[in-house]
Design an enzyme around this catalytic site. Structure first.
Site, short mmCIF file in Angstrom:
data_model
loop_
_atom_site.label_atom_id
_atom_site.label_comp_id
_atom_site.label_asym_id
_atom_site.label_seq_id
_atom_site.Cartn_x
_atom_site.Cartn_y
_atom_site.Cartn_z
N SER A 108 51.16 48.14 40.35
CA SER A 108 51.45 48.22 38.90
C SER A 108 52.15 49.54 38.64
CB SER A 108 50.13 48.17 38.11
OG SER A 108 50.34 48.54 36.78
N TYR A 166 40.97 50.18 37.23
CA TYR A 166 42.22 49.44 37.47
C TYR A 166 43.30 50.37 38.03
CZ TYR A 166 46.22 46.35 36.57
OH TYR A 166 47.34 45.56 36.71
N1 LIG Z 1 50.56 41.11 33.61
C1 LIG Z 1 50.89 42.40 33.70
O1 LIG Z 1 51.30 43.01 32.70
C2 LIG Z 1 50.79 43.12 35.03
C3 LIG Z 1 51.41 44.37 35.12
C4 LIG Z 1 51.36 45.06 36.33
C5 LIG Z 1 50.69 44.52 37.41
N2 LIG Z 1 50.08 43.29 37.29
C6 LIG Z 1 49.38 42.78 38.46
O2 LIG Z 1 49.99 41.59 38.86
C7 LIG Z 1 49.03 40.74 39.49
C8 LIG Z 1 49.06 39.37 38.82
O3 LIG Z 1 48.73 39.57 37.45
P1 LIG Z 1 48.94 38.46 36.32
O4 LIG Z 1 49.28 39.19 35.11
O5 LIG Z 1 49.79 37.37 36.82
O6 LIG Z 1 47.40 38.01 36.18
P2 LIG Z 1 46.77 36.58 35.84
O7 LIG Z 1 45.37 36.86 35.39
O8 LIG Z 1 47.66 35.85 34.93
O9 LIG Z 1 46.74 35.89 37.28
C9 LIG Z 1 45.95 36.47 38.31
C10 LIG Z 1 45.46 35.37 39.23
O10 LIG Z 1 44.57 35.97 40.19
C11 LIG Z 1 43.48 35.09 40.36
N3 LIG Z 1 42.30 35.80 40.88
C12 LIG Z 1 41.51 36.69 40.23
N4 LIG Z 1 40.49 37.05 41.01
C13 LIG Z 1 40.63 36.39 42.18
C14 LIG Z 1 39.88 36.33 43.38
N5 LIG Z 1 38.76 37.06 43.53
N6 LIG Z 1 40.31 35.54 44.37
C15 LIG Z 1 41.44 34.79 44.22
N7 LIG Z 1 42.19 34.79 43.11
C16 LIG Z 1 41.79 35.58 42.10
C17 LIG Z 1 43.23 34.52 38.96
O11 LIG Z 1 42.44 33.34 39.00
C18 LIG Z 1 44.64 34.29 38.48
O12 LIG Z 1 45.11 33.00 38.80
C19 LIG Z 1 47.69 41.45 39.35
O13 LIG Z 1 47.39 42.12 40.55
C20 LIG Z 1 47.93 42.43 38.23
O14 LIG Z 1 47.08 43.55 38.30
C21 LIG Z 1 50.12 42.57 36.13
#
Ligand SMILES: NC(=O)c1ccc[n+]([C@@H]2O[C@H](COP(=O)([O-])OP(=O)(O)OC[C@H]3O[C@@H](n4cnc5c(N)ncnc54)[C@H](O)[C@@H]3O)[C@@H](O)[C@H]2O)c1
Length: 255
Positions: A137, A150
């Site tokens: 991130s 986080y």
């Molecule tokens: N959305 C944002 O603004 C953002 C920004 C920077 C980084 N990220 C990172 O990107 C990645 C994806 O984020 P997103 O926004 O798509 O999140 P999201 O919550 O939409 O999707 C995350 C997925 O991970 C799965 N997950 C959670 N715990 C799990 C586990 N123990 N085992 C298997 N699967 C698991 C969830 O079920 C979900 O389908 C994450 O690592 C997040 O930290 C997101």
């Protein structure tokens, strides 16, 4: 960036950035294994077609990860691409964070990436080539209030990325992808914690020089590129895809 014949595993691939990554990798020809605890991954696999399948897997548990990687190899052969994308967000300072909550965030965001790499890399080594992409991130570089576990987990992912790059070069590459705000279920859930989700969304948009948040598909295109043979000289790096978030000196805005 043809990925025809490559075998990819995407964690947290049921939706959000992971879901979009599964679609992009599949479109480019890869065989895709979706790992998630959310059974929505099953629907995505069906939507994609015969070169994709879903495995329910809590990627913070070593036994489940070991089993999932073995099944992925059994289905398609040795692995080429691992996308460590699964993650959760929790809101607290150091003094507010319970030990259990700290462990949960570290296990899902960081330990999972270590475990998946541990059980995918031997397969990549058999193939003689591979790439591990860690979804970190922009919070690995800058942070906000109330996200201590986080931010810590996302920063540590950069160290893991460098370690993998150094230990398994030249055959295996590792790259961290560092998004700004992305419009995914994670963001939408976070907005619901506010009494005024719409104004918080607007604030999120305004934080980026691009004046908007990213679409998950934009991050997925970067991941597909980094996974491809078009990016053979990129390893050990943290690539920001953040619309200029945090670039401007605080307080220097003129308009
Ligand atoms: N959305 C944002 O603004 C953002 C920004 C920077 C980084 N990220 C990172 O990107 C990645 C994806 O984020 P997103 O926004 O798509 O999140 P999201 O919550 O939409 O999707 C995350 C997925 O991970 C799965 N997950 C959670 N715990 C799990 C586990 N123990 N085992 C298997 N699967 C698991 C969830 O079920 C979900 O389908 C994450 O690592 C997040 O930290 C997101």
């Amino acid at each position: 960036m043809s990925l025809t014949g490559k075998n990819a595993v995407v964690t947290g691939g049921a939706k959000g950035i992971g879901g979009a990554s599964c679609k992009a990798l599949y479109r480019e020809g890869a065989n895709v294994v979706i790992l998630d605890i959310d059974l929505q991954g099953e629907e995505l696999a069906e939507e994609l077609g015969g070169r994709a399948f879903f495995l329910r897997c809590d990627v913070s548990k070593e036994a489940e990860v070991r089993d999932a990687m073995a099944k992925a190899v059994e289905a398609f052969g040795d692995l080429d691409i691992l996308v460590n994308n699964a993650g959760i967000q929790r809101y607290s300072t150091v003094t507010e964070t319970t030990e259990a909550e700290w462990d949960l965030v570290m296990n899902v965001n960081l330990k999972s990436a270590f475990l998946c790499a541990k059980h995918a890399i031997p397969s990549m080594q058999k193939k003689g080539k591979g790439v591990v992409i860690n979804v970190s991130s922009v919070q690995a570089f800058i942070t906000q209030n109330n996200v201590a576990p986080y931010t810590t987990s996302k920063t540590a992912m950069l160290g893991l990325t460098r370690s993998i790059a150094v230990d398994y070069a030249p055959h295996i590459r590792s790259v961290a992808v560092c998004p700004g705000t992305v419009d995914t279920p994670m963001l939408r859930d976070a907005l619901q914690l506010s009494p005024d989700p719409e104004s918080v969304f607007k604030e999120c948009e305004d934080m980026h020089l691009a004046k908007r948040v990213a679409l998950p598909e934009e991050v997925a295109e970067l991941i597909a590129f980094l996974a491809s043979d078009k990016a053979p000289f990129i390893t050990g790096q943290a690539i920001r895809i953040d619309g200029g978030l945090g670039l401007r000196v605080a307080g220097s805005k003129r308009d």
